[in-house]
Every structure is written in C-alpha cells, then in structure tokens.
Write an enzyme that holds these catalytic residues in place. Structure first.
Site, PDB file in Angstrom:
ATOM      1  N   GLU A 436       0.834  -1.220   0.000  1.00  0.00           N
ATOM      2  CA  GLU A 436       0.000   0.000   0.000  1.00  0.00           C
ATOM      3  C   GLU A 436       0.862   1.261   0.000  1.00  0.00           C
ATOM      4  O   GLU A 436       0.470   2.282   0.557  1.00  0.00           O
ATOM      5  CB  GLU A 436      -0.952   0.026   1.202  1.00  0.00           C
ATOM      6  CG  GLU A 436      -1.972  -1.075   1.250  1.00  0.00           C
ATOM      7  CD  GLU A 436      -2.698  -1.268  -0.051  1.00  0.00           C
ATOM      8  OE1 GLU A 436      -2.812  -0.280  -0.807  1.00  0.00           O
ATOM      9  OE2 GLU A 436      -3.115  -2.389  -0.330  1.00  0.00           O
TER      10      GLU A 436
HETATM   11  C1  LIG Z   1       3.077  -9.652   0.523  1.00  0.00           C
HETATM   12  C2  LIG Z   1       2.792  -8.613  -0.497  1.00  0.00           C
HETATM   13  C3  LIG Z   1       1.474  -8.329  -0.840  1.00  0.00           C
HETATM   14  C4  LIG Z   1       1.182  -7.373  -1.821  1.00  0.00           C
HETATM   15  N1  LIG Z   1      -0.118  -7.171  -2.215  1.00  0.00           N
HETATM   16  C5  LIG Z   1      -0.372  -6.406  -3.317  1.00  0.00           C
HETATM   17  C6  LIG Z   1      -1.681  -6.354  -3.896  1.00  0.00           C
HETATM   18  O1  LIG Z   1      -2.628  -6.954  -3.404  1.00  0.00           O
HETATM   19  N2  LIG Z   1      -1.856  -5.639  -5.038  1.00  0.00           N
HETATM   20  C7  LIG Z   1      -0.831  -4.966  -5.632  1.00  0.00           C
HETATM   21  O2  LIG Z   1      -1.065  -4.354  -6.663  1.00  0.00           O
HETATM   22  N3  LIG Z   1       0.417  -4.976  -5.094  1.00  0.00           N
HETATM   23  C8  LIG Z   1       0.669  -5.689  -3.968  1.00  0.00           C
HETATM   24  N4  LIG Z   1       1.933  -5.743  -3.433  1.00  0.00           N
HETATM   25  C9  LIG Z   1       2.978  -4.944  -4.037  1.00  0.00           C
HETATM   26  C10 LIG Z   1       3.399  -3.780  -3.152  1.00  0.00           C
HETATM   27  O3  LIG Z   1       2.395  -2.804  -3.119  1.00  0.00           O
HETATM   28  C11 LIG Z   1       4.743  -3.268  -3.683  1.00  0.00           C
HETATM   29  O4  LIG Z   1       5.715  -4.254  -3.354  1.00  0.00           O
HETATM   30  C12 LIG Z   1       5.118  -1.927  -3.105  1.00  0.00           C
HETATM   31  O5  LIG Z   1       4.247  -0.924  -3.590  1.00  0.00           O
HETATM   32  C13 LIG Z   1       6.558  -1.531  -3.417  1.00  0.00           C
HETATM   33  O6  LIG Z   1       6.857  -1.704  -4.779  1.00  0.00           O
HETATM   34  P1  LIG Z   1       8.154  -2.538  -5.193  1.00  0.00           P
HETATM   35  O7  LIG Z   1       8.113  -3.824  -4.462  1.00  0.00           O
HETATM   36  O8  LIG Z   1       8.246  -2.590  -6.659  1.00  0.00           O
HETATM   37  O9  LIG Z   1       9.352  -1.715  -4.605  1.00  0.00           O
HETATM   38  P2  LIG Z   1      10.092  -0.516  -5.340  1.00  0.00           P
HETATM   39  O10 LIG Z   1       9.102   0.431  -5.892  1.00  0.00           O
HETATM   40  O11 LIG Z   1      11.113  -1.079  -6.254  1.00  0.00           O
HETATM   41  O12 LIG Z   1      10.815   0.182  -4.111  1.00  0.00           O
HETATM   42  C14 LIG Z   1      12.094  -0.222  -3.596  1.00  0.00           C
HETATM   43  C15 LIG Z   1      12.584   0.842  -2.612  1.00  0.00           C
HETATM   44  O13 LIG Z   1      12.736   2.087  -3.289  1.00  0.00           O
HETATM   45  C16 LIG Z   1      11.961   3.098  -2.668  1.00  0.00           C
HETATM   46  N5  LIG Z   1      11.398   3.978  -3.694  1.00  0.00           N
HETATM   47  C17 LIG Z   1      10.864   3.634  -4.883  1.00  0.00           C
HETATM   48  N6  LIG Z   1      10.444   4.708  -5.543  1.00  0.00           N
HETATM   49  C18 LIG Z   1      10.673   5.766  -4.761  1.00  0.00           C
HETATM   50  C19 LIG Z   1      10.439   7.172  -4.868  1.00  0.00           C
HETATM   51  N7  LIG Z   1       9.828   7.701  -5.927  1.00  0.00           N
HETATM   52  N8  LIG Z   1      10.819   7.972  -3.837  1.00  0.00           N
HETATM   53  C20 LIG Z   1      11.421   7.457  -2.746  1.00  0.00           C
HETATM   54  N9  LIG Z   1      11.669   6.150  -2.587  1.00  0.00           N
HETATM   55  C21 LIG Z   1      11.295   5.307  -3.578  1.00  0.00           C
HETATM   56  C22 LIG Z   1      10.884   2.374  -1.890  1.00  0.00           C
HETATM   57  O14 LIG Z   1      10.413   3.127  -0.783  1.00  0.00           O
HETATM   58  C23 LIG Z   1      11.607   1.099  -1.468  1.00  0.00           C
HETATM   59  O15 LIG Z   1      12.317   1.315  -0.285  1.00  0.00           O
HETATM   60  C24 LIG Z   1       2.238  -6.659  -2.427  1.00  0.00           C
HETATM   61  C25 LIG Z   1       3.573  -6.917  -2.045  1.00  0.00           C
HETATM   62  C26 LIG Z   1       3.842  -7.880  -1.128  1.00  0.00           C
HETATM   63  C27 LIG Z   1       5.282  -8.176  -0.794  1.00  0.00           C
END
Ligand SMILES: Cc1cc2nc3c(=O)[nH]c(=O)nc-3n(C[C@H](O)[C@H](O)[C@H](O)COP(=O)(O)OP(=O)(O)OC[C@H]3O[C@@H](n4cnc5c(N)ncnc54)[C@H](O)[C@@H]3O)c2cc1C
Length: 593
Positions: A436
């Site tokens: 989220e």
């Molecule tokens: C168990 C689980 C359940 C989930 N459930 C859902 C679901 O039901 N539906 C769905 O759609 N998604 C779901 N997700 C996905 C989840 O919302 C994402 O993992 C999350 O939004 C982070 O995206 P990412 O993993 O690609 O990390 P990234 O976006 O790659 O982020 C990696 C790091 O970089 C930082 N970062 C990235 N961009 C920026 C920025 N612009 N400014 C500052 N810092 C930044 C982040 O804070 C983080 O520390 C789920 C994930 C998990 C692990």
C-alpha cells in the site's frame, strides 16, 4: 497464544477520544448507540478469539499452496470464512442499499483491528473486498454496481487489487498491461505480481480490479484506466458463467503472512481476459485511489493490531517466565519484576495506545467527511483525513516494527524460536511498511501533496487545534504537567520543520525527499502525544469525579505520562535530523557506495 480483544480500551477511544456521540448524531448513523456498539464489539471479540486466532499459527505453518492451478488455503480457513460471511461481518460498514449495515467507519475500524490482530493473513481477504466495494460504489456504472456490489458486500464474492507489475511497483506510471476495446467490454493482456488473495476457492467468484492501458493511452499515470475483471463471467440472471482468461501462475514464498496467497497473475494468455471499464478512460489511478486510500488506513490499522497482539503475548510471557531476582522481592521472580522488562512493556503499551487513538480519530474524521450535513465541516474533515492518511499508514506501521521487535526481545531466546508465536507477529507485521505504498512513498505524499502543495495551510490548522487543546488543559495539575510541556515542545518542533521545509524546498530540490520520513515520524509522534494528552486529561477528570473503574483511568494516566517522558523526546532528534537537510544524505557519488 490466545487473543483477547481489548474491548474496554477500544470503547474508551471510540466513546471518549473519537466522540461516538458526535458521530451517532450525523444523518445515517443514528443506530450507532453505545449499547449497540458494545454488543458488536463483544461479538466480534468472541469471533476473533474463538474462530480466527486459533488458525493464526497453523495458517502460518501450512501456508497457502497452488495445487493444479488452484489456490488451496490452510486447514480451517474455508470454514472460518463461511462463518464470517454467515455472521454478516463483511457488510458491517457498507451501504444499506447494497445489503450492508451502514455502521460508521469508527466502529468498523475497531472491529477490523480485531480481525487483523487475531489473524492478519485471513483479514487481508475481506479488507481487499471492502476496498474494491468502495471503488465500485464511487466510480462504477449503475449496471456494474447492480451486478457485482451486493454479492461482494455479503462476502459471497471477493475483491482484489491488481496494480503491481514486475517493472511497476512504487512507480505505477510504468504499468504495461493492455486493454483493447471489443464491443461493450475490453480484452486485457498482461501480468500482475504480488496480488494478495489473488485467487482462492472460498468464494464463488473473485472480482479483480485491474489497472491497465488503452491502446491510445498517453504515457505515464495519465494513461492508466481501471477495469473490473471477474474470475467467472456473470450470466444475465446473476449466476456464475464461463471461466474468464485470468489465472494464477504461482504463489510467492515470503517472510510472513504465509496463509495469505500472494499471487502472480496472467491476464489474457489465450483469448484475452474480459474486463469492464470503471469510471472514465485514463482516470484509473484516481479511481484506484479510492481503494488505495481505504487500504492505506486499513494497513495502518494492521500496525496497531499486530502491535497489540505482540504486546498481549509479551505480557503473558513476562508474567510466567521466572528469571533472576529483583530489589524488594524475595527469591526468584518472574521477569515482569525487572525494571528493564517493564520499560519494554511500557514502550509497547504506550505506543500501541497512541497508534490506536490516531487510527480511530482518523476514522471518525472520515465519517464526518462523508456524513456531516454542513459542507464546510465535510471539506475541513476531508482535508484533515488527507493530511492524516500517510501518518495513520506509515507512522503506525513503522512504530509496529519497534513494538513487534520488542515483543521478541521480552521473550529472550524463546522469542527467536517459532514455537512461542512471538516471531510470527514480527514477521507478519514486516510487510505493513511496504505494501500500500512504502514508508518512503507515504512520506513523499505527506511533504509533496499535503504540505508543500497548500503551502502548509492544512498543517497550520492542525497546529492551531493542538494549541487550542493545550490552552484548554487544566492549569496547575501536576499529573498533567509533563504532558503539557512535551506537547508544547512537540507542536513547536512540528511548526519549525514545516517552516524549514517550505523555505528549503524553494532552493534545494533534494530537501523534501531527504527529510520526509523524519518529518513524518515527528508528526506521528506529536499527534500520538496529543491524543495521549487528551486521554490523560479525560482520565484525571474521571478520577477526580470518583469514577467507578478508577484503576482503568489510573493506567491511562500513567501510560500517557510514560509516552510524554519516554517517546516525546524523540521529537527533538527528528527535528534536528530534518533541519540538518540534504547535504550529507546526497554527498557521496554513486561510485562511493
Ligand atoms: C506480501 C505482499 C502483498 C502485496 N499485495 C499487493 C496487492 O494486493 N496488489 C498490488 O497491486 N500490489 C501488492 N503488493 C505490491 C506492493 O504494493 C509493492 O511491493 C510496493 O508498492 C513496493 O513496490 P516494489 O516492491 O516494486 O518496490 P520498489 O518500488 O522497487 O521500491 C524499492 C525501494 O525504493 C523506494 N522507492 C521507490 N520509488 C521511490 C520514490 N519515488 N521515492 C522514494 N523512494 C522510492 C521504496 O520506498 C523502497 O524502499 C504486495 C507486495 C507484497 C510483498
């Protein structure tokens, strides 16, 4: 480990801090009397202790599995879900026009805290359905609403949220899933990952809300649209029809919430998944925000819940484990006699209470923003909800990390051993600062959209409210002196960092990103302190008027004073970190890392 819903604590926050009477006076909420709310909380407490909590550990051990393309949930989950639906729990806060019971968010929030605390994995399924219902009610056509919403409200169909793709996590502008128009519907093709409860056999149908792009879509977030994609097509008479082309291809192996299936989903591997547009083309992100905002507050509440569960378990262990001796007590003692264990338990307890107050007060504001007859009050409440949403989400879940790790620490070596269950709370809670929107993304939202965009106006109105409360605190009451002093100091620090941000952002493009999380944590700590000071002031009033359960109010006062003495000083450290600015955060070159 059992779970006992803290109904008395919840009622204190609902009735006395969040002001149930004021909410029940709003049109549409007349039925939410203290007696009805008490009956609902008692029943929900029983359900969470007797049905959901016993499945928490076994669910963690078994996990959900993918067998022959179908998601198999852990033993007991299907039966528990059936009971959940039979009791009508999903409809508690939903619109009466769609078969819901129309209770305020404030009450639903307390009930959802119980689901989260007793079994976080289980609770994610109804949470996502609730978010999908909110998005459909607000943005979908009447036809779509008539076909889908009631069956989701009664829990026979579940909802999911499909945003994430391998290249599109925090950055939804990178979404590639494609939707091509075909008659009255669209054909979707693409892949989604990490989809919570992305499929299961507990419900007759699964209704996916999916972000995708139309062929002529502009690049970036302005080209994203929202679609409803059912697992099974729905016949004219509302019955279940043919299988749609949307399938789970794998489940993730993860750190926690093992019972909740986290799915990789393929859309349109053969003929294309049939989907229906929700809202206007290219305005999908705005529509999805309805769901995401509900889910953000819901995730913040998961932080409160898992912290309370960890606290309950730590107290039980501390009262049982005998180790060492303690001044003033004969012989060997249980570890709750040790001052350092007390310190840990008080850190857990006071921060959990502060988080609960912040979450419930925000829920009451949400009720006012939707139901107040006065337009100005609706707008003012909504502005405050917008400001509070990143705090309720990110501050509560970050603090939950501290509380659950303390829960492990109270157990000593046994905390590191899975048998006690303490490690499960720590593992399960870990996801809450990530999904989220990560803490970094919430903090970016706070400084960018909620502070800089209105040049600090919403923040100043919050500071005025805190100041007005300080002025209303009774003079010369020694019991409240530390609370008043620390709240004043915290409010001034929050004003100082706001001014610093507004000024620094003009000349330093890295200022906002560098300081945002510390500013968010500062703000959460101060708002938590404000609510604790309110609780303590109420408690002194009750004690002075000879309230029957004086022991309850004494604990409220002590816990609030502990928060003021031990947590509020962190505000000064956050302030200094913010005003140090971006220079040394950004100084190293990429190669120097
Ligand atoms: C168990 C689980 C359940 C989930 N459930 C859902 C679901 O039901 N539906 C769905 O759609 N998604 C779901 N997700 C996905 C989840 O919302 C994402 O993992 C999350 O939004 C982070 O995206 P990412 O993993 O690609 O990390 P990234 O976006 O790659 O982020 C990696 C790091 O970089 C930082 N970062 C990235 N961009 C920026 C920025 N612009 N400014 C500052 N810092 C930044 C982040 O804070 C983080 O520390 C789920 C994930 C998990 C692990």
């Amino acid at each position: 480990m059992n779970y006992f819903a803290p109904v008395r604590d919840m009622e204190f926050v609902i009735n006395e801090l969040a002001g149930l009477a004021g909410i029940a006076a709003l049109p549409g909420f007349e039925e939410a009397t203290p007696d009805l709310v008490n009956a609902v909380l008692e029943e929900a407490g029983k359900f969470s202790s007797e049905v959901l909590a016993p499945l928490n550990k076994t669910g963690d051990r078994e996990g959900s599995r993918l067998v022959d393309g179908k998601v198999v949930v852990p033993t007991g989950f299907t039966e528990a879900y059936e009971q959940f639906v039979e009791c009508g729990w999903l409809g508690l806060g939903k619109d009466v026009d769609f078969g819901g019971q129309g209770l305020p968010h404030l009450v639903v929030t307390a009930v959802e805290e119980m689901w989260n605390a007793s079994n976080l994995s289980f609770s994610l399924c109804p949470l996502l359905t609730s978010g999908a219902v909110a998005a459909l009610q607000r943005h979908a056509s009447d036809d779509l609403k008539a076909t889908y919403v009631e069956k989701m409200v009664n829990g026979h169909w579940a909802g999911t949220m499909n945003l994430t793709e391998p290249q599109a996590g925090s950055d939804l502008a990178a979404i590639r899933t494609e939707a091509v128009p075909e008659g009255d519907h669209y054909r979707l093709r693409g892949q989604k990952i990490f989809i919570t409860w992305g499929d299961q056999e507990m419900t007759e149908n699964v209704i996916h809300l999916v972000l995708a792009r139309l062929p002529d879509a502009p690049a970036g977030v302005r080209g994203i649209s929202l679609f409803l994609v059912p697992k099974y097509m729905v016949e004219e008479d509302g019955g279940i029809g043919a299988r749609n082309d949307i399938f789970v291809v794998s489940l993730e192996h993860k750190l926690g919430v093992h019972a909740s299936p986290t799915c990789t989903i393929a859309l349109g591997d053969t003929e294309g998944a049939v989907g229906y547009l929700i809202g206007e083309a290219h305005s999908g992100l705005a529509c999805m925000f309805t769901m995401m905002n509900a889910a953000r507050l819901g995730t913040g509440l998961q932080g409160v819940a898992i912290a309370d569960r960890a606290y309950q378990q730590a107290v039980a262990y501390a009262k049982e484990r005998v180790q060492g001796s303690s001044p003033g007590t004969e012989g060997r003692v249980t570890i709750i006699h040790h001052a350092d264990v007390r310190r840990m338990l008080m850190l857990m307890r006071s921060q959990t209470e502060a988080m609960r107050a912040v979450a419930y007060v925000t829920a009451a504001l949400l009720d006012k923003s939707g139901h107040s007859p006065d337009k100005q009050q609706r707008q003012a409440s909504q502005q405050r909800v917008d400001l509070m949403t990143p705090i309720a989400k990110a501050w509560c879940t970050e603090v939950a990390q501290e509380v659950t790790t303390l829960g492990v620490q109270v157990h000593g070596g046994m905390g590191f051993i899975e048998d006690t269950g303490s490690a499960q709370h720590y593992r399960d809670g870990r996801i809450t600062t990530i999904y989220e929107g990560t803490t970094g993304i919430q903090a970016g939202d706070l400084v960018g959209r909620k502070i800089l965009r209105d040049e600090g106006q919403g923040m100043r109105s919050l500071l005025d409210d805190i100041r007005a409360f300080e002025d209303s605190m009774p003079d010369g009451d020694d019991r409240l002196a530390v609370l008043r002093r620390e709240l004043k100091s915290g409010r001034e620090a929050l004003g100082e960092v706001t001014d610093w941000l507004l000024e620094s952002a003009k000349t330093d493009e890295n200022a906002a990103g560098s300081v945002s999380v510390n500013l968010l944590m500062l703000m959460g700590t101060v708002i938590g302190g404000w609510q604790m000071a309110r609780a303590a002031t109420l408690a002194t009033g009750k004690l002075d008027s000879g309230a029957a359960d004086s022991s309850f109010y004494e604990t409220k006062l002590t816990t609030a004073r502990f928060y003021a003495e031990q947590i509020m000083p962190r505000v000064r450290a956050y302030r200094d970190a913010v005003t140090a600015g971006s220079e040394n955060i950004m100084a190293l070159s990429e190669q120097q890392f």
